[in-house]
Design a protein around this motif. Structure first.
Motif, short mmCIF file in Angstrom:
data_model
loop_
_atom_site.label_atom_id
_atom_site.label_comp_id
_atom_site.label_asym_id
_atom_site.label_seq_id
_atom_site.Cartn_x
_atom_site.Cartn_y
_atom_site.Cartn_z
N UNK A 206 11.67 -9.70 9.14
CA UNK A 206 10.56 -9.72 8.18
C UNK A 206 10.30 -8.30 7.64
N UNK A 207 10.27 -7.31 8.55
CA UNK A 207 9.98 -5.93 8.12
C UNK A 207 11.02 -5.39 7.15
N UNK B 21 12.80 -7.13 5.04
CA UNK B 21 13.02 -8.00 3.87
C UNK B 21 12.66 -7.28 2.58
N UNK B 22 11.79 -6.26 2.67
CA UNK B 22 11.32 -5.60 1.45
C UNK B 22 12.41 -4.76 0.78
N UNK C 153 14.96 -4.92 -1.17
CA UNK C 153 15.60 -5.95 -2.00
C UNK C 153 16.14 -5.38 -3.31
N UNK D 51 12.26 -2.26 -6.21
CA UNK D 51 11.34 -1.17 -6.49
C UNK D 51 11.88 0.23 -6.17
N UNK D 52 12.65 0.38 -5.11
CA UNK D 52 13.11 1.71 -4.70
C UNK D 52 14.37 1.51 -3.87
N UNK E 250 19.53 -9.60 -4.99
CA UNK E 250 19.01 -9.53 -3.62
C UNK E 250 20.16 -9.52 -2.62
N UNK F 89 11.53 -14.24 -0.63
CA UNK F 89 11.93 -13.16 -1.54
C UNK F 89 11.47 -13.47 -2.96
N UNK G 247 6.41 -6.81 -0.20
CA UNK G 247 6.85 -6.74 1.19
C UNK G 247 7.85 -7.85 1.52
N UNK G 248 8.08 -8.74 0.55
CA UNK G 248 8.90 -9.94 0.77
C UNK G 248 8.26 -10.86 1.82
N UNK G 249 7.01 -10.63 2.11
CA UNK G 249 6.22 -11.63 2.82
C UNK G 249 4.78 -11.51 2.33
#
Lengths: 481, 482
Positions: free
Chosen positions: A311-312, A314-315, A317, A320-321, A335, B84, B90-92
């Motif tokens: 989960x942590x 997943x961002x 992607x 954004x950066x 993705x 996603x 945060x993708x959540x």
């Protein structure tokens, strides 16, 4: 004695007595870095320019003028924070982690950012997306991980002290492999704000230092409640340096039977038990104890940590950066290809493990079960700490292994067998060197305490440090002239 | 024989909470700011950042829970909902999964068959996502831009039981819900700005059958009217399928306002696995007794209580009380007027007539109007004192509505003061009588209503300022004596 060989508290004395200026100290450390870095490769980024500016400013505070290294998964405003990942190779945070703010307020100077296993997943820095760090005691050996860069930098004199992060042993294991001191504080004692999350319920930032007194100094600077971290605990903070005194008279120490009966390196076992005997001679009461649930710890850890990591992470992607794949005609393609190309194998393995463990239909069998095991492990520790001040074990089952030696991930995971339960229970623990094996590699001893018993741990560790007077220096990098 | 079907509707309503700052950081929640001007490392989900719960969000959720007759959870928690999408940094999404803050409530609605209770399954707190802006049109867009201003704006999701049986009941439920949330001040419930969003689950079953039929989920309805229209369309569509012996496919359908129909978004509900798990960055939420009591004691009067009080305390007809309590601002306007004027029904009449008409014409809300209840009361006093005629009072009201000036000043400024001076009116009356001998003759011959023509002439000459009662009396006297 070179300046880079001095522990922080001695450097501070010299600076206070104006025998040496922060700029001179800084210069000495960068000279040392130039000497050893090509061989050790502890750093990802050096911040010589910013550090030079800072050393020329008036500095005050308990760490005024002390040059430190920061693990590269701790956010530094305006300085790349890569997590040793291709995905974040060019990521520059716009803000400082709370610990970085606090070090700055205490007057410390940041030398640079140190190498790690990608996103702190690993025990050798072999999973670094950039390059591995080498052990200053033997360049053919790993420095441990994931905070291998920080531990190697301190061991090589390339930093006066360093910050690492510890999710399953990532401060203590590299400290053990590199013959330095590593402290993993109680979960909630040090703010995680700005630490790039691996497993949020297990991660904790802590110091890696040359000696126990330095660990207390750094802990003083970074600990305490932070309104930006809801899991940081609001409680009165002791001055940890007051525990830097000898004395284990009457201290009750437990040796977990389940740990010592495991099949692991005999030299490590002998060395740790010899050290325990020294404590006993100094007046501690040592007994064998039982930690029956410790068996589940590694299994629970390899469910909980990957689940949170899936989960942590997943961002990342590509939106954004950080890295974005050029194959991005469709959103889903962007993705997938960004993450496929950006993450290394170990990170992907853990994301897949965690995603699987959280999937509907498996959640109860894996994640929920692991949380139940976690509760049992916590209760076991809580029970023991009603009767014992400390538990002692080896930090690692072996001393530093060679590059490529642990090719099977499961073997690598086994290297965390003594350190992982501590994170599962959220308790504090320290690793300090207790001797060398026949190959000349350092052996680490782990002391564990109850929640917020850092003081007791520091006092016992300091006492042992004085008793053992471990003074060996890493052979490979040598002293400078 | 034609099968009778029963309609089953359940709603999921998302209401943006009217907090000043976002749910997990200090950024402003204000609507309409320049894209990405209300963001920070936390709501952008930058590596290493952590959420800190805005206590006001919990206050508001508890207020909504109490007003909607829910059980409040003493032990609640947040969970991560993983998926996603570019608008989810945060993708959540931090939401609440299995331990929502409120459960098991209800709203009472008025139906043709009387009062009916609509169950509320749960209310939970969560963060909003950002907004995608597509360049060009949706089918030939060259790229998309993301605005994260909305990311982290607090929401409550209010899930109803499948207790609604018609589009009209649904509309009534939404009206009640909106009214309650607005009364509480927890949400402005502005559908155009997206602060109230509604998805509907709808299915049909043969009348008398216990099991639910296959449902479809309707999205993208941007007004209450659209909800009603979409439900009507969907019910007709499902009924015609069933009557043809076909099956309703479980799916999500989007309402197209221009085409006035629902369109399938994807065949079969995609087996979405959000991999919910407890949010490790936030502590479990403990709501103790004193917190709940503090919220309860500060709860404002709710619409239904207020309506009943207006009937009892001010002797208003039920209809008036209903209209005046439609919004808290309208009710407050009324009570301000009543405090300064003795006749509540007169205040009510003016509000329901002139005030609502002018609001509608100007297209503004009660809060935006310049006139106040106090000013209306002053105007009514001017009428009572004979300073202005009730006809001219409308002109004064309109002026005060526009400018917020006090009525006495407007009367003075515009020279609208009623002419009650007998000497001045005598002359006018004599002139008008002399000018219309035929009308005077009619009156003398018993056509009493013709007197109105003469009064009208005088009102015209005085531009409405003559005291009509006095004029009437003078004309009669003159004709009788003359």
């Amino acid at each position: 004695m070179h300046l880079y060989e001095l522990p922080i508290h001695q450097l501070r004395d010299k600076i206070d007595r104006q025998e040496v200026s922060p700029a001179e100290v800084l210069a000495a450390f960068y000279r040392r870095i130039n000497e050893v870095e090509e061989r050790v490769k502890a750093y990802i980024t050096l911040t010589e320019e910013q550090a030079g500016v800072r050393a020329s400013e008036p500095l005050s505070g308990p760490l005024a003028g002390v040059p430190l290294a920061i693990k590269d998964n701790i956010s530094t405003a305006g300085i790349k924070t890569t997590c040793s990942s291709r995905l974040l190779a060019n990521y520059v945070p716009p803000y400082d982690a709370t610990v970085v703010n606090r070090l700055n307020q205490a007057g410390a100077i940041i030398l640079g950012k140190t190498n790690l296993d990608e996103f702190a997943m690993g025990s050798s820095t072999e999973n670094s997306g950039l390059y591995p760090t080498r052990n200053p005691w033997n360049l053919e050996c790993v420095p441990g991980g994931s905070s291998g860069g920080s531990a190697a930098a301190v061991a090589a004199g390339a930093a006066a002290g360093a910050l690492g992060s510890d999710t399953g042993g990532s401060i203590r294991q590299p400290a053990a492999f590199c013959g330095v001191v590593g402290l993993k504080p109680t979960y909630g004692n040090v703010s995680r704000y700005g630490l790039v999350a691996f497993a949020s319920s297990l991660d904790q930032i802590g110091p890696i230092t040359k000696d126990v007194a330095d660990a207390a100094l750094l802990l003083n600077a970074i600990c305490g409640h932070d309104p930006l971290d809801s899991t940081s605990v609001d409680r009165p903070q002791p001055d940890y340096t007051q525990f830097i005194k000898e004395g284990v008279q009457g201290m009750r120490i437990g040796l977990p039977r389940e740990y010592f009966s495991m099949d692991f390196d005999q030299e490590v076992k002998t060395s740790v038990l010899a050290a325990v005997q020294r404590l006993e001679q100094a007046g501690a009461r040592v007994e064998e104890v039982s930690l029956p649930s410790a068996d589940f710890a590694l299994a629970a850890y390899y469910i909980i940590a990957p689940a949170e990591a899936s989960s942590n992470l997943a961002r990342y992607d590509g939106v954004r950066y950080g890295y974005r794949s050029k194959q991005n005609a469709k959103l889903s393609e962007m993705f997938t290809s960004t993450r496929s190309q950006g993450f290394g194998d170990e990170v992907k393995r853990r994301i897949m493990l965690g995603t699987y463990a959280l999937s509907s239909g498996y959640y109860d069998a894996y994640y929920l079960k692991a949380q139940q095991a976690r509760t049992l492990i916590k209760e076991d520790f809580d029970q023991l700490f009603k009767e014992y001040d400390l538990l002692i074990s080896p930090t690692t089952p072996t001393t530093a292994f060679k590059f490529g030696e642990m090719s099977d991930p499961i073997d690598m995971y086994q290297a965390d067998i003594f350190t992982v339960p501590v994170n599962i229970a959220g308790i504090p623990a320290i690793s300090l060197p207790c001797g060398l094996d026949s190959k000349g590699l350092p052996i680490g001893l782990q002391m564990m305490g109850g929640h917020f018993a850092e003081g007791k741990i520091l006092q016992a560790a300091y006492t042992l440090e004085q008793l053992l007077a471990f003074k060996e220096q890493p052979a490979e990098v040598g002293g400078a002239e | 024989m034609r099968m009778e079907y029963e309609v089953v509707i359940g709603l999921e309503v998302h209401a943006q909470l009217a907090t000043v700052s976002k749910i997990f950081c200090g950024c402003s929640t204000e609507f309409g700011g320049e894209a990405n001007s209300q963001i920070c490392p936390i709501c952008l989900g930058l590596p290493g950042t952590l959420p800190v719960l805005n206590k006001k969000v919990v206050d508001y959720a508890l207020m909504a829970g109490l007003a909607l007759n829910c059980e409040l959870s003493r032990h609640s928690k947040f969970d991560r909902k993983n998926y996603f999408y570019p608008d989810l940094p945060k993708a959540y999404q931090i939401s609440q999964f299995d331990r929502p803050i409120c459960q098991n409530g209800y709203i009472e609605i008025e139906t043709a068959a009387g009062r009916k209770r609509i169950g509320i399954t749960r209310i939970h707190m969560e963060e909003d996502a950002g907004k995608l802006n597509h360049e060009g049109s949706i089918d030939c867009s060259t790229g998309s831009l993301v605005d994260y201003n909305r990311t982290g704006v607090p929401l409550i999701e209010i899930v109803s039981e499948p207790d609604l049986r018609s589009p009209a009941e649904t509309r009534e439920y939404l009206n009640q819900l909106k009214q309650i949330l607005q009364y509480l001040g927890v949400s402005d419930c502005n559908m155009e700005e997206g602060s109230l969003r509604c998805d509907a689950n709808v299915s049909l079953r043969p009348l008398g059958q216990k099991e639910f039929g296959t449902k479809t989920e309707l999205k993208n309805m941007n007004s209450f009217k659209a909800v009603e229209k979409a439900l009507h369309y969907e019910i007709t569509r499902q009924r015609s399928l069933l009557e043809q012996g076909k099956k309703v496919v479980q799916e999500t359908r989007t309402w197209d306002d221009n085409l006035a129909q629902t369109i399938s978004m994807r065949e079969k509900e995609e087996a979405h696995d959000y991999r919910y798990f407890p949010e490790p960055d936030l502590l479990p939420l403990e709501v103790d007794h004193s917190w709940i009591e503090q919220i309860r004691s500060n709860l404002p009067e709710l619409p239904r209580e207020k309506k009943e009080r207006f009937i009892d305390q001010y002797g208003l007809p039920e209809y008036d009380a209903g209209v005046l309590t439609a919004s808290r601002a309208l009710a407050d306007f009324f009570e301000e007027g009543v405090r300064a004027y003795h006749e509540p029904k007169a205040i009510s009449n003016w509000m329901m007539g002139e005030f609502l008409r002018l609001l509608k014409e100007a297209g503004i809300t009660v809060e935006q109007a310049k006139i106040t209840g106090q000013l209306l009361a002053e105007l009514l006093q001017l009428i009572d004192e004979g300073t202005i005629s009730s006809k001219l009072a409308k002109t004064v009201f309109a002026e005060s509505f526009k400018t917020g000036k006090d009525p006495a000043a407007i009367v003075e400024e515009k020279g609208l003061k009623q002419i009650s001076d007998q000497g001045q009116l005598d002359q006018l009356v004599s002139r008008v009588i002399a000018a219309h001998p035929a009308v005077v003759a009619d009156i003398r011959n018993g056509k009493d209503q013709a007197i109105g023509f003469l009064v009208g002439q005088i009102m015209k000459e005085t531009r409405g300022k003559a005291n009509p009662g006095l004029v009437n009396k003078l004309i009669r006297e003159k004709i009788e004596t003359g």
